[in-house]
Structures are given as C-alpha cells and as structure tokens.
Design a protein around this motif. Structure first.
Motif, PDB file in Angstrom:
ATOM      1  N   VAL A 169      40.963 -11.175  48.622  1.00  0.00           N
ATOM      2  CA  VAL A 169      40.775 -11.100  47.172  1.00  0.00           C
ATOM      3  C   VAL A 169      39.925  -9.894  46.814  1.00  0.00           C
ATOM      4  N   TRP A 170      38.829  -9.712  47.540  1.00  0.00           N
ATOM      5  CA  TRP A 170      37.990  -8.544  47.312  1.00  0.00           C
ATOM      6  C   TRP A 170      38.747  -7.253  47.631  1.00  0.00           C
ATOM      7  N   ILE A 200      42.982  -5.967  33.908  1.00  0.00           N
ATOM      8  CA  ILE A 200      43.240  -6.436  35.276  1.00  0.00           C
ATOM      9  C   ILE A 200      43.580  -7.928  35.269  1.00  0.00           C
ATOM     10  N   GLY A 201      43.072  -8.653  34.280  1.00  0.00           N
ATOM     11  CA  GLY A 201      43.302 -10.101  34.210  1.00  0.00           C
ATOM     12  C   GLY A 201      42.056 -10.912  34.465  1.00  0.00           C
ATOM     13  N   LEU A 202      40.900 -10.245  34.502  1.00  0.00           N
ATOM     14  CA  LEU A 202      39.643 -10.932  34.762  1.00  0.00           C
ATOM     15  C   LEU A 202      39.041 -11.415  33.441  1.00  0.00           C
ATOM     16  N   THR A 203      39.766 -12.287  32.769  1.00  0.00           N
ATOM     17  CA  THR A 203      39.377 -12.700  31.419  1.00  0.00           C
ATOM     18  C   THR A 203      38.658 -14.038  31.385  1.00  0.00           C
ATOM     19  N   ASP A 204      38.877 -14.878  32.391  1.00  0.00           N
ATOM     20  CA  ASP A 204      38.202 -16.178  32.413  1.00  0.00           C
ATOM     21  C   ASP A 204      36.737 -16.007  32.799  1.00  0.00           C
ATOM     22  N   ARG A 205      35.870 -16.834  32.188  1.00  0.00           N
ATOM     23  CA  ARG A 205      34.439 -16.764  32.472  1.00  0.00           C
ATOM     24  C   ARG A 205      33.886 -18.162  32.724  1.00  0.00           C
ATOM     25  N   ASN A 206      32.775 -18.197  33.453  1.00  0.00           N
ATOM     26  CA  ASN A 206      32.116 -19.490  33.668  1.00  0.00           C
ATOM     27  C   ASN A 206      31.061 -19.717  32.597  1.00  0.00           C
ATOM     28  N   MET A 253      36.883 -14.277  39.427  1.00  0.00           N
ATOM     29  CA  MET A 253      37.848 -13.565  40.246  1.00  0.00           C
ATOM     30  C   MET A 253      39.159 -14.350  40.276  1.00  0.00           C
ATOM     31  N   PRO A 254      40.258 -13.754  40.738  1.00  0.00           N
ATOM     32  CA  PRO A 254      41.556 -14.445  40.745  1.00  0.00           C
ATOM     33  C   PRO A 254      41.543 -15.793  41.470  1.00  0.00           C
ATOM     34  N   ASP A 255      40.645 -15.988  42.449  1.00  0.00           N
ATOM     35  CA  ASP A 255      40.594 -17.264  43.166  1.00  0.00           C
ATOM     36  C   ASP A 255      39.557 -18.216  42.581  1.00  0.00           C
ATOM     37  N   GLY A 256      38.993 -17.867  41.417  1.00  0.00           N
ATOM     38  CA  GLY A 256      38.069 -18.755  40.739  1.00  0.00           C
ATOM     39  C   GLY A 256      36.603 -18.530  41.045  1.00  0.00           C
ATOM     40  N   ARG A 257      36.283 -17.693  42.011  1.00  0.00           N
ATOM     41  CA  ARG A 257      34.884 -17.400  42.306  1.00  0.00           C
ATOM     42  C   ARG A 257      34.284 -16.549  41.192  1.00  0.00           C
ATOM     43  N   PRO A 258      33.004 -16.768  40.884  1.00  0.00           N
ATOM     44  CA  PRO A 258      32.371 -15.890  39.883  1.00  0.00           C
ATOM     45  C   PRO A 258      32.292 -14.468  40.419  1.00  0.00           C
ATOM     46  N   LEU A 259      32.390 -13.507  39.520  1.00  0.00           N
ATOM     47  CA  LEU A 259      32.391 -12.089  39.915  1.00  0.00           C
ATOM     48  C   LEU A 259      30.951 -11.658  40.207  1.00  0.00           C
ATOM     49  N   GLU A 260      30.525 -11.987  41.415  1.00  0.00           N
ATOM     50  CA  GLU A 260      29.184 -11.654  41.895  1.00  0.00           C
ATOM     51  C   GLU A 260      29.327 -10.665  43.049  1.00  0.00           C
ATOM     52  N   ARG A 275      25.767  -6.622  34.067  1.00  0.00           N
ATOM     53  CA  ARG A 275      25.692  -7.998  33.546  1.00  0.00           C
ATOM     54  C   ARG A 275      26.342  -8.077  32.173  1.00  0.00           C
ATOM     55  N   GLU A 276      26.271  -6.970  31.425  1.00  0.00           N
ATOM     56  CA  GLU A 276      26.908  -6.931  30.116  1.00  0.00           C
ATOM     57  C   GLU A 276      28.434  -6.940  30.207  1.00  0.00           C
ATOM     58  N   LEU A 277      28.952  -6.632  31.405  1.00  0.00           N
ATOM     59  CA  LEU A 277      30.405  -6.669  31.626  1.00  0.00           C
ATOM     60  C   LEU A 277      30.852  -8.022  32.164  1.00  0.00           C
ATOM     61  N   GLY A 278      29.891  -8.909  32.419  1.00  0.00           N
ATOM     62  CA  GLY A 278      30.239 -10.189  33.023  1.00  0.00           C
ATOM     63  C   GLY A 278      30.246 -10.125  34.539  1.00  0.00           C
ATOM     64  N   ILE A 279      29.495  -9.193  35.101  1.00  0.00           N
ATOM     65  CA  ILE A 279      29.416  -9.021  36.557  1.00  0.00           C
ATOM     66  C   ILE A 279      27.957  -9.168  36.968  1.00  0.00           C
TER      67      ILE A 279
END
Length: 631
Positions: free
Chosen positions: A355-356, A424-430, A437-444, A468-472
């Motif tokens: 995934v990475w 890219i499709g990284l629109t879902d957030r926790n 990420m595509p497999d559901g892990r937070p983008l850390e 962090r302002e980008l959701g990362i």
C-alpha cells in the motif's frame, strides 16, 4: 586528442606553469628540515608543478609553524589525505580537471588514457615514484583475488570489461578500453580516490611473490593476521593514515604511531609542488589533529584552540563563533555548502509494504507532500533566511543549473496539495481528521532520522505542522544510521530524512550516479540500487518508469564521448527529478562556518563539499600559511 585541449583559462594557467623546470627557478631550502636530506633540487621532480600565487589571487607564503585543528574521532586523522588533495588529477576552484601528481594526461576517444608521470618524482621516503607503482597496484592488488576478492571496481570497467594495462616507460602508463570510460578521470579526483598506484618498494616485502616468507610470517603474527593477504591489506593504508611507515605523496605525512588522541603530521620533504619564488610547498611545517568531543568542538574553537576549523561545525554554531571573534582574533568565514539540500526528505520507493509502495510511487502524492511544506518558514526559523528554499537538486554554482530545478513543485500551496490528495482518492478521514489510506489505516508517516543532526528533527517538527493541515500526521523516529540502512535493505523503511545530494555542483563530465538507482545504500531506492550493484543477483529490477528512464540515461552517459552529449543526458535526468520530486528537499546553500585563526590564503568565500571539493582540498591547503604571530 590531448586531454587539456579546450579547458578553461584557470586550468590552462595551471598546466602551463607546470612545465617550468627546476633549473628555471631559484630554489630555496625549507628551514628546519633534516640536514641529512638531499638538497631541494634533488628532492623535487625535474618538472615540478609550479604554482603562481598571483595568478590565483593569493600571496606568496612563508615556511614554518604548526596548524592546530580538532577532530571528533581518532579515525578522522584520514582527513589529512583528503585536505592535502594530492591527486593524479584534481579539480580547480572553477571545477576544471587538471593534472597534479601527473605531468599530463592524453585521452584518445574517451577510451585510452595515457598517464605521464613527473620524471624524478619521489615518495615521502625518497624512493622514486614510477610506472612500477601503477603496475603493482593493477596486477598485484586489483587483479589478486586474495587481496581484492570483490574484483575490479566500476571505474576500471567499461562495457563490463577490464582495461588493457600497459607500462610504456618508467614514467608513462596507459589504461585503455574498447568502450568509452567517462568514470575513470573523475574517480581519480575524488576526496577518497582509488589510489591506482602504490609504493611497490614498500609493499613487496609483505607479498610472498616478492618478499621473504619468514619475514612475512613474523610480521603477520605481530598484527594477528591469519595470512599474508590481511597483513598486506593492513599495511596498504593509503587513505586512512593509520600506517606511519607507508610512504606517501601527500603534502603532510604521519611519521609516528605513539598516540590515538593527538596526531602530528609533518611536511613531506619530497612534495612535488613549488611556488614561483622557489619555495617548496607546503608552507606549513606540521598539522596537529587533536581528538575532542564533537559536542565541544564549537566551544573549543571559540576559545581559540583551533587555527582552522570546519569539521564538526554547523550553521547553528555561527552565533557563538561570531561572539568569540573579538577576544580570540579569528574570522568566521561562511562558505557555501555544496550539498543539493541541507535537509532532504526521502520517500522509499522500494518499501515492501504494497500500500505504501503504490502511494509513494504516485507522483501526485509526492507533489502534495512537497506543496504542503512551508520552506520559507523553515529557512527563516532555522537559518535566518540565509539558505535557499527549494528542491534537492544542483546548485546555482553548477553549470547544469536551471532555476526551474529549484522551484518546481516546491512552493507552499496547501490548497493544491489537498486537491491532489483528493484526486488520488484519499478523501475518507477518521475522527481526528486524518486521511485514510486505501486499506483503512490513518495516513501517518513515520520519518526516520539518524539522530545525529538536530536541525533535521527541528525541520521535521515544522513540516509536521503543515502536513497536519493536509490530514497527514508525521511521526519523527530517531534511530542510528546503521539501523536506517538495515531497514532500507529489508524494505521496512517508509521515509527518512538525510542530507541532499552529496554533489550539488556537478559538471556534465562528472558521473550522475546519485541521480539514478545505482547504489544499494540509497534510502530512496535501495532495492533498485542493490539490483544494479549485484548485476541482477540481488534487489529488484526497476519497474517504475521514471527509474527505468534514469537508468537508461545513466547507462548512455557511461558510453558518451562528448561534452555536449553528456550535458544533454544530465539535463534530462535533472528534468525527471524536478518533475517527479523523487527527493523532497527543503533548504539549500546553507552557509558552512569555517573558522580561520592566523592562517593566510584561506578564501573567505568558497565552496565546502566532499565530492568535488575534499573540504579544504580543492582550495589547496598546501598553499595556506601561518601569519607571523601564529608561527
């Protein structure tokens, strides 16, 4: 054709001066030398390299004195062979390659290189330096599987084949290949050169082909060597300066082994360079290198304990160093760091996590990360705005530089960065607002550091704020460089921070090896580099189109025969790096403090780099001298 045809004015001056003979000069004896030595006319080559100080904007120096400098570990005594920079061919401050130890070089179609030695040139023990020293290296060391089990290094191969080596006379040898070999001459000019010559008269005594077996057995036992080969390799120490018995061609040589904390390097009385007034170089009698705690070197320098210091000093030390100028009388010069970037974030494009791997190879993701960094803020906060915000690329001092290389995808634009991440499709957030990420892990993102440079950690803290302002979310993981390399090898490393490209000031004649996946120790593409270095036996074959193209361009450079062709190849490689943001550079051209205390002929503005440069080497430390007070 002759290698020197078409070189720049500085190089032409240097080479024309090198043709002066000893008889045309009024040679002067160096004060304080052992009276048993031969006179200077017999110590110098018949055609020494004559340096015109006025032509290079320097002043004729005075012999004498000892220069004190500090090193952070005992193994750094090897820097004397870096700073001395006596090379077969070496770079001038204008990045031209000129003969140094050699009288001249003749190059035919980029395939055959005739190396012409200086008649009468001698090793530091007074023994002649001849073609036999080249023959011994190539035939008895490089081709000997017991001494060199890894085989010939890449610079001695062209088209995968070794050279034809010929001894033409006592002062002339030739290396020739069927294919062009543009790696050969630049390799000889490196800070750590390959030393394709050895003091054969000294090393033969440790080789059973030439030496006494009983002597070799006894000598091996004394150093706890199992056989003649490890004994020979221990004695053959051209770079590390750990064997004081080994003859040298450098300006200063180690003559005793009585301390591991304080090293005294004394002038080589047979050194091949001389000024136009007839004084043999180097001007300075001794260089004394004292081991000190790295963390205390800036303070010790401020206290006046070093006459010339750049090693183990960084930008953060400038303020305290400036404060000591008045009381100690030294000058803190600011040289331009030659690295492509002071700090560079390196996504690992061969990480094993699928995934990475897919995400890091997506150009849009790397662009978003780059656009999400406020480089100007980092430059102001860490470097008072004295650096240049932008990519990890070639610097303005390089003839290959284009402004676009520095700025492309490097402005702070969080709006565009967010749009790319959405695309890219990284629109879902926790619940914490982190993208998934595509497999559901937070983008850390865990960015691993060597733990050696505080500025890298400080910069990452600032990057974390804007990412962090980008959701990362960015996590900093201090480690050690050996562990970093191991994690890159295993594919566990996702991202790291390091210095930028080592050579930020290349010319088209310098190999673009760091800009293509050619090395297995590169954090950004270890598996591809390992594949190249092992000829496909290890690692992974590049399957990412930009990496494939970079290898095609690098391989084309290896068989190039003209400067125009090499410039074009370099240009496309730099275009790819700028477009793809393979390294996420932050700030470049950060000043390197160089403390000068009673030493003359040290430039106040210069380039500070490893290759090319050899730190002080390219600026000719053998031409530095101590003022009256320091002597």
């Amino acid at each position: 054709m002759n290698f020197w045809k078409g070189l720049g004015a500085c190089a032409l001056v240097a080479t024309s001066l090198a043709t002066s003979s000893v008889s045309a000069l009024e040679l002067k004896e160096t004060p304080g030398l052992d009276a048993s030595l031969p006179p200077v006319a017999e110590r110098l080559p018949s055609e020494p390299l004559v340096v015109d100080m006025e032509a290079t904007g320097r002043t004729v120096g005075t012999h004498g004195g000892a220069l004190d400098t500090l090193i952070g570990r005992s193994k750094d005594v090897r820097l004397i062979n870096v700073w001395g920079y006596a090379r077969l061919v070496g770079y001038t401050e204008d990045l031209e390659l000129v003969p140094d130890l050699l009288e001249s070089v003749d190059v035919e179609d980029g395939r055959a290189f005739t190396l012409n030695l200086r008649e009468g040139h001698k090793w530091s023990d007074g023994h002649p330096f001849t073609a036999e020293d080249f023959r011994y290296y190539y035939e008895e060391i490089a081709l000997n599987e017991e001494l060199n089990p890894s085989g010939l290094p890449p610079f001695l191969l062209a088209g995968g084949k070794p050279p034809k080596f010929e001894v033409l006379s006592d002062t002339s040898v030739r290396f020739s290949w069927d294919d062009p070999n543009p790696l050969f001459l630049p390799e000889l000019a490196k800070a750590r050169p390959p030393f394709i010559y050895r003091p054969a008269h000294y090393l033969k005594q440790f080789n059973p082909k030439f030496g006494d077996p009983d002597f070799i057995k006894k000598a091996a036992a004394e150093v706890k060597a199992r056989s003649w080969a490890p004994l020979h390799n221990k004695k053959d120490d051209m770079y590390n300066a750990r064997n004081p018995d080994l003859p040298s061609l450098q300006p200063w040589v180690r003559i005793s082994d009585d301390s591991d904390r304080r090293f005294v390097l004394e002038r080589n009385p047979f050194y091949h360079r001389v000024d136009t007034t007839g004084q043999q170089l180097p001007y300075i009698d001794k260089v004394i290198m004292t081991v000190a705690d790295k963390k205390l070197i800036a303070a010790k320098t401020q206290a006046g304990e070093s006459d010339l210091q750049a090693r183990n000093l960084s930008f953060s030390d400038i303020t305290v160093l400036k404060q000591g100028e008045g009381s100690q009388g030294y000058t803190t010069a600011l040289w331009a760091n030659a690295k492509g970037s002071e700090i560079s974030i390196l996504p690992n494009l061969t990480v094993k996590d699928p995934v990475w791997r897919k995400l890091l190879r997506d150009t849009r993701f790397r662009h978003a990360l780059s656009l999400g960094i406020d480089r100007d803020m980092i430059n102001r906060t860490l470097y008072f705005g004295l650096g240049k915000s932008g990519n990890d690329t070639v610097l303005s001092a390089s003839p290959l530089y284009k402004a676009d290389y520095l700025t492309k995808w490097a402005s702070y634009d969080p709006e565009q960065a967010n749009a790319l991440l959405d695309e890219i499709g990284l629109t879902d957030r926790n619940g914490e607002g982190l993208r998934l990420m595509p497999d559901g892990r937070p983008l850390e993102i865990i960015v691993e550091t060597s733990g050696e440079v505080q500025a890298q950690a400080d910069a990452l803290e600032l990057v974390a704020e804007t990412w962090r302002e980008l959701g990362i979310k960015l996590y900093i993981k201090p480690s050690q460089r050996d562990i970093l390399r191991e994690r890159a090898i295993t594919g566990d490393l996702v991202m790291s921070v390091w210095w930028g490209f080592e050579n930020g000031i290349p010319t088209s004649d310098m190999p673009p090896e760091d800009f293509a996946p050619t090395h297995g120790n590169a954090f950004s593409w270890n598996a591809w580099g390992d594949y190249y270095e092992t000829h496909g036996e290890g690692g992974e074959k590049p399957d990412w189109p930009p990496a494939v193209r970079l290898m095609e361009l690098y391989n084309a450079w290896l068989v190039s025969t003209s400067k125009e062709e090499r410039t074009k190849l370099w240009g496309e490689m730099l275009d790819i790096h700028a477009e793809e943001t393979i390294h996420i550079g932050l700030v470049s051209e950060v000043p390197q403090p160089v403390v000068v205390n009673g030493v003359e002929n040290v430039p106040l503005t210069a380039i500070y780099g490893w290759d090319p440069g050899a730190h002080f080497g390219m600026h000719r430390m053998d031409e530095f001298y101590l003022d009256d007070k320091a002597r």
